[in-house]
Design a protein around this motif. Sequence first.
Motif, short mmCIF file in Angstrom:
data_model
loop_
_atom_site.label_atom_id
_atom_site.label_comp_id
_atom_site.label_asym_id
_atom_site.label_seq_id
_atom_site.Cartn_x
_atom_site.Cartn_y
_atom_site.Cartn_z
N PHE A 193 1.16 -1.11 0.14
CA PHE A 193 -0.06 0.16 0.06
C PHE A 193 0.95 1.33 0.11
O PHE A 193 -0.20 2.11 -0.04
CB PHE A 193 -1.09 -0.08 1.34
N PHE A 194 2.11 0.91 0.78
CA PHE A 194 3.17 2.35 0.08
C PHE A 194 3.76 2.20 -0.94
O PHE A 194 4.59 3.19 -1.30
CB PHE A 194 3.81 2.18 1.58
N GLY A 195 3.93 0.64 -1.86
CA GLY A 195 4.94 0.67 -2.74
C GLY A 195 4.33 1.32 -4.03
O GLY A 195 5.07 0.85 -5.05
N SER A 196 3.35 1.40 -4.97
CA SER A 196 2.46 1.20 -5.14
C SER A 196 1.20 2.25 -5.80
O SER A 196 0.55 1.52 -5.04
CB SER A 196 2.34 -0.52 -5.89
N VAL A 197 1.32 3.04 -6.58
CA VAL A 197 -0.04 3.82 -6.49
C VAL A 197 -1.15 2.68 -7.22
O VAL A 197 -2.07 3.31 -7.55
CB VAL A 197 0.53 4.46 -7.30
N SER A 198 -1.29 1.30 -7.66
CA SER A 198 -1.72 0.87 -8.01
C SER A 198 -2.55 0.26 -7.59
O SER A 198 -3.82 -0.26 -7.26
CB SER A 198 -1.05 0.10 -9.71
N PHE A 199 -1.85 -0.21 -5.60
CA PHE A 199 -2.59 -1.05 -4.80
C PHE A 199 -3.69 0.25 -4.09
O PHE A 199 -3.57 0.95 -4.05
CB PHE A 199 -2.16 -1.35 -3.68
N PRO A 200 -4.45 -0.41 -4.15
CA PRO A 200 -5.78 0.58 -3.07
C PRO A 200 -5.38 1.15 -1.67
O PRO A 200 -4.55 0.19 -1.49
CB PRO A 200 -6.94 -0.64 -2.64
N ARG A 201 -5.94 1.94 -1.30
CA ARG A 201 -5.48 2.87 0.08
C ARG A 201 -6.42 2.67 0.60
O ARG A 201 -6.05 3.18 2.30
CB ARG A 201 -6.13 4.26 -0.55
N LYS A 202 -7.36 1.58 0.93
CA LYS A 202 -8.37 1.25 1.78
C LYS A 202 -8.50 0.21 2.41
O LYS A 202 -8.75 -0.85 1.39
CB LYS A 202 -9.92 2.22 2.05
N GLN A 203 -8.31 -0.51 3.10
CA GLN A 203 -9.55 -1.76 3.76
C GLN A 203 -10.14 -1.47 4.69
O GLN A 203 -10.02 -0.39 5.70
CB GLN A 203 -8.63 -2.50 4.24
N GLN A 204 -11.41 -2.36 4.49
CA GLN A 204 -12.07 -2.63 5.36
C GLN A 204 -12.36 -3.67 6.75
O GLN A 204 -12.41 -4.51 5.62
CB GLN A 204 -13.47 -2.18 4.00
#
Length: 292
Positions: free
Chosen positions: A114-125
Amino acid sequence: MNSISVLHIDLFQGKNLSDFYFNTMKNHLVVGHQHIEKPHRHDFYAAVLFTKGTGIHEIDFQRYDVSEGSLFFLSPGQIHSWELSADIDGYIFFCSQEFYEMHYVNQKLRNFPFFGSVSFPRKQQLDEVELAKNIQLFQELGNEHQSDSLMKNGLILSLMSQIFINSTRLFSRDFDTLTSSAGLSYFKHYQDFESLIEQHFTEHKSIAYYASLLGISSKHLNRTVQAVVQKTATEVITERVVLEAKRMLMYLDENLVDIAFRLGYEEYSYFVRVFRKSSGMTPTQFMRKYKA
C-alpha cells in the motif's frame, strides 16, 4: 501559479518537533484544521483508522467511503481531502521515511504494497475482529508516544510494523501474487518499474525504455506488470502521466497546452487523445465535472 500545498510533519508538532506524529482523529481535525481543510500533499507516510462516523476520503481522485473500520494508507506526494461527519473519530499517525528506515536496515516502507505502488488500493475495510486488533495496536502506539519510557522509539517502530504487516497479510488475500516467492520477486520488479516511472514519466513513455533500465525484455516487463496489477506496462505508464495531468489541471493555474507540454506532449491534440482514452473524458470535461 498556484501550487498544491505540501505539508510537513512539523506543521502538526508545535514545539515538539520529531519524525513521528500521533493523534486521535477528533483532535487532529482541530489541531490541523488550518492546514488540512483543502486538498493537499504530505512529505511523509500516514495511516488513518476510523472508528466512528462516516464520510468520503478522496485520494488522487479516487473516492472512498469512510465508516467504522476504514483503514487508509497514504504515501508522500499523494493528494487527498475528506468530507467527514461531525461525530468522526479514530486514530492517525505520520512518520518520515528516515524515522522508520534508519532503524530497519533491511525493511523499507515501500516494501509494503500500500506504500510501494500507486496501483494498490489505499483503503482496507476491517471486519469486527481485525478492527478490534487494530484499535488495540493504535491505542498502544498512542500511549507509547505520550510516554517517556526506556526504548520508546523501538516500541513505536515495532507497533507500526505490526500494523503494516497485518495489513499486508490482509491485502495478500486479494492479491495472490504476493503469497509466493515468485510473486514477491515479481512485486519487487514492479516496484522498481514504478520507481523509474516516477523519475522519467514526463520524458519517456515507452516500455522498451524502462525494460532496458531494468535489464529485462519488454515482454518480461509486461508479464511482470500483468501478474501484479493485471494491466499492461503501457497502461501503468499512461495512468501515471494522466494522474499527474489531473493534479495539474485541478490545482495549477496553467493553460492546457502548457500542461501538455510539461508532461512531454508536443502536440496538444495527442495529449487529449491519451487523456480521454485513459479517463473516459477530455481534460476540459474532467475539470468541469470535478469542479462541479
